[in-house]
Design a protein around this motif. Structure first.
Motif, PDB file in Angstrom:
ATOM      1  N   LEU A   1      13.184   5.538  10.865  1.00  0.00           N
ATOM      2  CA  LEU A   1      14.043   5.950  11.983  1.00  0.00           C
ATOM      3  C   LEU A   1      14.690   4.735  12.641  1.00  0.00           C
ATOM      4  N   SER A   2      13.961   3.621  12.702  1.00  0.00           N
ATOM      5  CA  SER A   2      14.517   2.417  13.336  1.00  0.00           C
ATOM      6  C   SER A   2      15.623   1.775  12.501  1.00  0.00           C
ATOM      7  N   VAL A   3      15.570   1.920  11.177  1.00  0.00           N
ATOM      8  CA  VAL A   3      16.625   1.343  10.339  1.00  0.00           C
ATOM      9  C   VAL A   3      17.757   2.344  10.094  1.00  0.00           C
ATOM     10  N   CYS A   4      17.597   3.556  10.601  1.00  0.00           N
ATOM     11  CA  CYS A   4      18.626   4.599  10.504  1.00  0.00           C
ATOM     12  C   CYS A   4      18.911   5.139  11.903  1.00  0.00           C
ATOM     13  N   PRO A   5      19.393   4.276  12.818  1.00  0.00           N
ATOM     14  CA  PRO A   5      19.543   4.715  14.204  1.00  0.00           C
ATOM     15  C   PRO A   5      20.553   5.848  14.395  1.00  0.00           C
ATOM     16  N   ASP A   6      21.402   6.094  13.399  1.00  0.00           N
ATOM     17  CA  ASP A   6      22.399   7.162  13.505  1.00  0.00           C
ATOM     18  C   ASP A   6      21.870   8.519  13.038  1.00  0.00           C
ATOM     19  N   TRP A   7      20.577   8.606  12.691  1.00  0.00           N
ATOM     20  CA  TRP A   7      20.054   9.840  12.096  1.00  0.00           C
ATOM     21  C   TRP A   7      20.267  11.032  13.019  1.00  0.00           C
ATOM     22  N   LYS A   8      20.659  12.135  12.388  1.00  0.00           N
ATOM     23  CA  LYS A   8      20.824  13.409  13.087  1.00  0.00           C
ATOM     24  C   LYS A   8      20.037  14.511  12.390  1.00  0.00           C
ATOM     25  N   HIS A   9      19.899  14.361  11.063  1.00  0.00           N
ATOM     26  CA  HIS A   9      19.291  15.421  10.256  1.00  0.00           C
ATOM     27  C   HIS A   9      18.562  14.741   9.093  1.00  0.00           C
ATOM     28  N   ILE A  10      17.258  15.014   8.963  1.00  0.00           N
ATOM     29  CA  ILE A  10      16.460  14.422   7.889  1.00  0.00           C
ATOM     30  C   ILE A  10      15.732  15.550   7.172  1.00  0.00           C
ATOM     31  N   THR A  11      15.757  15.495   5.835  1.00  0.00           N
ATOM     32  CA  THR A  11      15.015  16.469   5.045  1.00  0.00           C
ATOM     33  C   THR A  11      14.001  15.752   4.163  1.00  0.00           C
ATOM     34  N   VAL A  12      12.976  16.494   3.789  1.00  0.00           N
ATOM     35  CA  VAL A  12      11.965  16.019   2.850  1.00  0.00           C
ATOM     36  C   VAL A  12      11.367  17.258   2.191  1.00  0.00           C
TER      37      VAL A  12
ATOM     38  N   VAL B   1       0.800  -1.227   0.000  1.00  0.00           N
ATOM     39  CA  VAL B   1       0.000   0.000   0.000  1.00  0.00           C
ATOM     40  C   VAL B   1       0.834   1.280   0.000  1.00  0.00           C
ATOM     41  N   GLY B   2       2.154   1.161   0.156  1.00  0.00           N
ATOM     42  CA  GLY B   2       2.964   2.370   0.223  1.00  0.00           C
ATOM     43  C   GLY B   2       4.436   2.081   0.079  1.00  0.00           C
ATOM     44  N   VAL B   3       5.202   3.171   0.064  1.00  0.00           N
ATOM     45  CA  VAL B   3       6.658   3.087  -0.069  1.00  0.00           C
ATOM     46  C   VAL B   3       7.281   4.208   0.746  1.00  0.00           C
ATOM     47  N   ILE B   4       8.399   3.907   1.395  1.00  0.00           N
ATOM     48  CA  ILE B   4       9.258   4.953   1.935  1.00  0.00           C
ATOM     49  C   ILE B   4      10.621   4.751   1.309  1.00  0.00           C
ATOM     50  N   SER B   5      11.160   5.832   0.768  1.00  0.00           N
ATOM     51  CA  SER B   5      12.428   5.798   0.054  1.00  0.00           C
ATOM     52  C   SER B   5      13.304   6.920   0.601  1.00  0.00           C
ATOM     53  N   PHE B   6      14.559   6.612   0.886  1.00  0.00           N
ATOM     54  CA  PHE B   6      15.453   7.637   1.425  1.00  0.00           C
ATOM     55  C   PHE B   6      16.886   7.359   1.004  1.00  0.00           C
ATOM     56  N   GLU B   7      17.663   8.420   1.024  1.00  0.00           N
ATOM     57  CA  GLU B   7      19.081   8.336   0.710  1.00  0.00           C
ATOM     58  C   GLU B   7      19.871   8.777   1.922  1.00  0.00           C
ATOM     59  N   THR B   8      21.011   8.137   2.145  1.00  0.00           N
ATOM     60  CA  THR B   8      21.916   8.602   3.179  1.00  0.00           C
ATOM     61  C   THR B   8      22.947   9.515   2.542  1.00  0.00           C
ATOM     62  N   LYS B   9      23.180  10.635   3.195  1.00  0.00           N
ATOM     63  CA  LYS B   9      24.184  11.594   2.727  1.00  0.00           C
ATOM     64  C   LYS B   9      25.453  11.458   3.560  1.00  0.00           C
ATOM     65  N   GLY B  10      25.452  10.493   4.501  1.00  0.00           N
ATOM     66  CA  GLY B  10      26.598  10.275   5.384  1.00  0.00           C
ATOM     67  C   GLY B  10      26.479  11.071   6.669  1.00  0.00           C
ATOM     68  N   SER B  11      27.186  10.639   7.699  1.00  0.00           N
ATOM     69  CA  SER B  11      27.234  11.322   8.998  1.00  0.00           C
ATOM     70  C   SER B  11      25.855  11.547   9.621  1.00  0.00           C
ATOM     71  N   GLY B  12      24.932  10.595   9.426  1.00  0.00           N
ATOM     72  CA  GLY B  12      23.608  10.697  10.036  1.00  0.00           C
ATOM     73  C   GLY B  12      22.657  11.635   9.319  1.00  0.00           C
ATOM     74  N   ILE B  13      22.998  12.034   8.098  1.00  0.00           N
ATOM     75  CA  ILE B  13      22.156  12.941   7.315  1.00  0.00           C
ATOM     76  C   ILE B  13      21.404  12.127   6.260  1.00  0.00           C
TER      77      ILE B  13
END
Length: 155
Positions: free
Chosen positions: A101-112, A63-75
């Motif tokens: 968020l659970s599969v990116c535990p190092d996140w510090k900064h997220i944009t959308v 029913v849906g998709v979440i797609s994201f890219e890592t820019k490194g250093s928790g970004i």
């Protein structure tokens, strides 16, 4: 309601196209353009290679998709968070975001980014996910709001 998340593979390109097209059809009609709508199989396969995509299923139905890219250093940058309209307003999108968020535990900064006149999207990202509007700019003929979420990580 049981939600499951599965990392998309290149072989999921047609399924991803179906989900994106169903999710972004209204935007395509409204704006006359939409980067998530009308992708070719080759474009989607390339996108699967370039970013992490998770297919969200409700009770076994995609029913849906979440797609994201890592820019490194928790970004991170969310390229797509979509739910087919018939399944919206059931908490699926916010749960998919929490899954990210659970599969990116190092996140510090997220944009959308989202069209700035789409009040339901702005309300979703700010009220349900905790983002703030960082700015607005033109992307082609559409004014787009960039949203950001930051967390201070102790050293």
């Amino acid at each position: 309601m049981v939600l499951t998340y599965r990392k998309a593979a290149k072989s999921d390109a047609n399924l991803l196209i179906d989900i994106y097209n169903a999710s972004f059809y209204e935007d395509y009609i409204h704006y006359g353009e939409c980067p998530g709508y009308g992708k070719t199989k080759e474009q989607m396969e390339s996108s699967v290679r370039a970013s992490s995509k998770y297919i969200v299923s409700k009770d076994g139905i995609p029913v849906g998709v979440i797609s994201f890219e890592t820019k490194g250093s928790g970004i991170y940058h969310i390229g797509c968070l979509c739910v087919i309209p018939a399944y919206q307003r059931q908490g699926i999108g916010s749960r998919a975001f929490r899954y990210m968020l659970s599969v990116c535990p190092d996140w510090k900064h997220i944009t959308v980014a989202t069209p700035s006149d789409k009040e339901k999207n702005l309300k979703f990202y700010t009220e349900k996910c905790g983002f703030s509007i960082a700015g607005k700019e033109m992307d082609g003929t559409v004014e787009v709001a960039t949203l950001v979420m930051e967390r201070n990580v102790p050293h």
